[in-house]
Motif scaffolding. Structure first.
Motif, mmCIF file in Angstrom:
data_model
loop_
_atom_site.group_PDB
_atom_site.id
_atom_site.type_symbol
_atom_site.label_atom_id
_atom_site.label_comp_id
_atom_site.label_asym_id
_atom_site.label_seq_id
_atom_site.Cartn_x
_atom_site.Cartn_y
_atom_site.Cartn_z
ATOM 1 N N UNK A 1 47.198 54.252 35.091
ATOM 2 C CA UNK A 1 47.286 53.616 36.405
ATOM 3 C C UNK A 1 48.473 52.665 36.484
ATOM 4 N N UNK A 2 49.085 52.619 37.657
ATOM 5 C CA UNK A 2 50.156 51.650 37.894
ATOM 6 C C UNK A 2 49.588 50.291 38.253
ATOM 7 N N UNK A 3 48.464 50.293 38.964
ATOM 8 C CA UNK A 3 47.871 49.032 39.426
ATOM 9 C C UNK A 3 46.427 48.917 38.964
ATOM 10 N N UNK A 4 46.057 47.707 38.552
ATOM 11 C CA UNK A 4 44.704 47.393 38.128
ATOM 12 C C UNK A 4 44.148 46.306 39.052
ATOM 13 N N UNK A 5 42.853 46.404 39.327
ATOM 14 C CA UNK A 5 42.162 45.428 40.169
ATOM 15 C C UNK A 5 40.951 44.911 39.405
ATOM 16 N N UNK B 1 45.040 41.339 40.863
ATOM 17 C CA UNK B 1 45.766 42.606 40.907
ATOM 18 C C UNK B 1 46.900 42.522 39.891
ATOM 19 N N UNK B 2 46.980 43.520 39.019
ATOM 20 C CA UNK B 2 47.945 43.505 37.916
ATOM 21 C C UNK B 2 48.834 44.734 37.990
ATOM 22 N N UNK B 3 50.127 44.532 37.860
ATOM 23 C CA UNK B 3 51.055 45.632 37.661
ATOM 24 C C UNK B 3 50.959 46.034 36.191
ATOM 25 N N UNK B 4 50.494 47.245 35.935
ATOM 26 C CA UNK B 4 50.187 47.674 34.572
ATOM 27 C C UNK B 4 51.429 47.892 33.721
ATOM 28 N N UNK B 5 52.607 47.935 34.324
ATOM 29 C CA UNK B 5 53.849 48.011 33.559
ATOM 30 C C UNK B 5 54.341 46.615 33.179
ATOM 31 N N UNK B 6 54.304 45.692 34.123
ATOM 32 C CA UNK B 6 54.949 44.394 33.939
ATOM 33 C C UNK B 6 54.074 43.360 33.236
ATOM 34 N N UNK B 7 52.767 43.616 33.154
ATOM 35 C CA UNK B 7 51.877 42.630 32.541
ATOM 36 C C UNK B 7 50.838 43.329 31.678
ATOM 37 N N UNK B 8 50.502 42.692 30.579
ATOM 38 C CA UNK B 8 49.356 43.115 29.766
ATOM 39 C C UNK B 8 48.179 42.209 30.082
ATOM 40 N N UNK B 9 46.987 42.710 29.775
ATOM 41 C CA UNK B 9 45.778 41.930 29.994
ATOM 42 C C UNK B 9 44.879 42.071 28.780
#
Length: 340
Positions: A130-134, A307-315
Motif C-alpha cells: 500500500x502507498x497509504x496507511x490509515x 494517515x501515513x505515506x508508506x514510502x516516506x515514513x516507517x511506523x
C-alpha cells in the motif's frame, strides 16, 4: 488544505473562518497535526474533495495526524479513509494475525504487548504494497505506552552506512518464510484461502518460490528490493523488511529454541542477502537502532486518525499495558514491476 465546506454532525456552533488548525511537529518538516477547531466536525465530510491537498501534505510531511474530529466508530473511520481512497485494500501474504472488523478495516498487529514492534514499511517484503496507511485510535492504552512511533526516511535513509547500502543495493533481500499450524501463521490465514492452487498462483504471479512441506506446512522464498522510489516525489528511500524478519529480531531465547527445533531453514521467517548469504546481526541491528533513534512518538487520543505515506515514513509500536485498540486500513496499491 482547501476544499468543500465541512459537514458537521448535530447542531453545534455557527460557521467559523477556519474549522481546523495546522502545525508541524518536527523541524517544520515531519508529521503534520490537523486539529478540529469546532465541535462535532465529521472527518469523512471534511476530507471529501481534499485528496489532492492531503497528498501534497503527505509529500511534504510524510504523515498527517487528525485530532478532535468526530470519528466514533469503525464505520466512521472507514468512511474517512474512503473519502480519500474509495477502494481500500485487502491483506494477503500476511505477516501477523489480524481480524477484519469492518470491510477492509483490520485490527493492528496482534503481537505481544510487552515488546516493541520495530519501525518498518508496511508489506515491504512483498511484491506490492500500500502507498497509504490509515490508523484510528478506538482505545488508547489504558495503562502505559502504546504509541505508534514514526520515522522519516528523509532522515534515516541518508544515514544507512555506505557499505551496508552497497551490499543491499547489489543483491537485494531474500525472505524465507515457513507457514504451519504450529509455527508462525498457518498458510490458510496468511493467504486467506484453503485452496493450495490459489496459493501456488499467488506465488507464481509474485515471483515467489514455494515448497509444500509435511504436516500441512509451506515454505516460501522471495527475492525483493532494498530500496523503492516514491511514485510522486521521485525520492529513493530505504524500503525492506530485512531488519524486521531477520532472526536477530526475536528474543535470544526464542530464536535459540527455534533453531534447535527447526534449524535455520525452518524458522518462521528470516532474511538473507539476495544471493542467499546470511546478513550479520550487527547490520540489521544498526538499522533497527537508526529507526528507533529518529522515531517520533505522539501519544494516542481516542478518535485520532493518522494517515501515513508508506514510502516516506516507517511506523512501529511501543510496548503497552492495559487494553488498546488501533484499527488499520490501506489504500493505493503499488506494484513493484521490477519483481513481476
Amino acid at each position: 488544505m482547501t476544499g468543500p465546506a465541512p459537514r458537521r454532525r448535530g447542531t453545534g456552533a455557527g460557521a467559523v473562518a477556519s474549522p481546523v488548525s495546522r502545525r508541524v511537529l518536527v523541524d517544520d518538516t515531519f508529521v503534520l497535526m490537523v486539529e478540529a477547531a469546532v465541535p462535532d466536525l465529521d472527518l469523512a465530510g471534511w476530507l471529501a474533495g481534499r485528496r489532492d491537498d492531503l497528498l501534497r501534505d503527505l509529500d511534504a510531511h510524510g504523515a498527517v495526524f487528525f485530532r478532535g474530529f468526530e470519528v466514533a466508530t469503525a464505520d466512521d473511520f472507514s468512511r474517512a479513509a474512503r473519502a480519500v481512497s474509495p477502494d481500500l485494500l485487502g491483506y494477503l501474504e500476511r505477516a501477523a494475525p489480524r481480524h477484519e472488523v469492518a470491510e477492509k478495516v483490520f485490527t493492528s498487529t496482534e503481537f505481544n504487548a510487552e515488546q516493541w514492534i520495530p519501525l518498518h514499511h508496511e508489506m515491504s517484503y512483498s511484491h506490492n504494497w500500500p502507498t497509504h496507511l490509515y490508523f484510528w485510535c478506538a482505545q488508547p492504552a489504558t495503562g502505559s505506552g502504546g504509541a505508534t512511533p514514526l520515522a522519516s526516511e528523509r532522515v534515516v535513509s541518508p544515514r544507512i552506512p555506505a557499505e551496508v547500502r552497497e551490499r543491499f543495493l547489489r543483491d537485494g533481500v531474500s525472505y524465507v518464510r515457513n507457514y504451519g499450524p504450529h509455527l508462525d501463521l498457518p498458510w490458510q490465514e496468511a493467504f486467506q484461502t484453503t485452496d493450495r492452487a490459489e496459493v501456488e498462483k499467488y506465488c507464481a504471479d509474485s515471483a515467489t518460490e514455494y515448497t509444500w512441506l509435511d504436516g500441512d506446512g509451506l515454505r516460501t522464498r522471495a527475492r525483493r528490493q532494498a530500496v523503492a522510489t516514491h511514485p510522486r516525489t521521485g525520492e529513493t528511500v530505504w524500503f525492506n523488511h530485512a531488519h524486521l524478519f531477520h532472526v536477530s529480531n526475536m528474543p535470544a531465547e526464542v530464536s535459540a529454541a527455534l533453531l534447535r527445533e527447526y534449524g535455520p531453514e525452518g524458522l518462521p521467517r528470516n532474511a538473507y542477502y539476495g544471493d542467499g548469504e546470511p546478513i550479520p546481526d550487527e547490520v540489521v541491528a544498526g538499522i533497527r537502532d537508526l529507526y528507533r533513534e529518529h522515531a517520533v512518538s505522539v501519544p494516542w487520543q481516542r478518535g485520532d486518525v493518522l494517515v501515513v505515506d508508506n514510502f516516506l515514513a516507517t511506523h512501529g509500536r511501543e510496548p503497552f499495558s492495559g487494553d488498546r485498540q488501533i484499527l488499520v486500513a490501506m489504500s493505493d496499491l503499488y506494484l513493484n514491476r521490477s519483481v513481476v
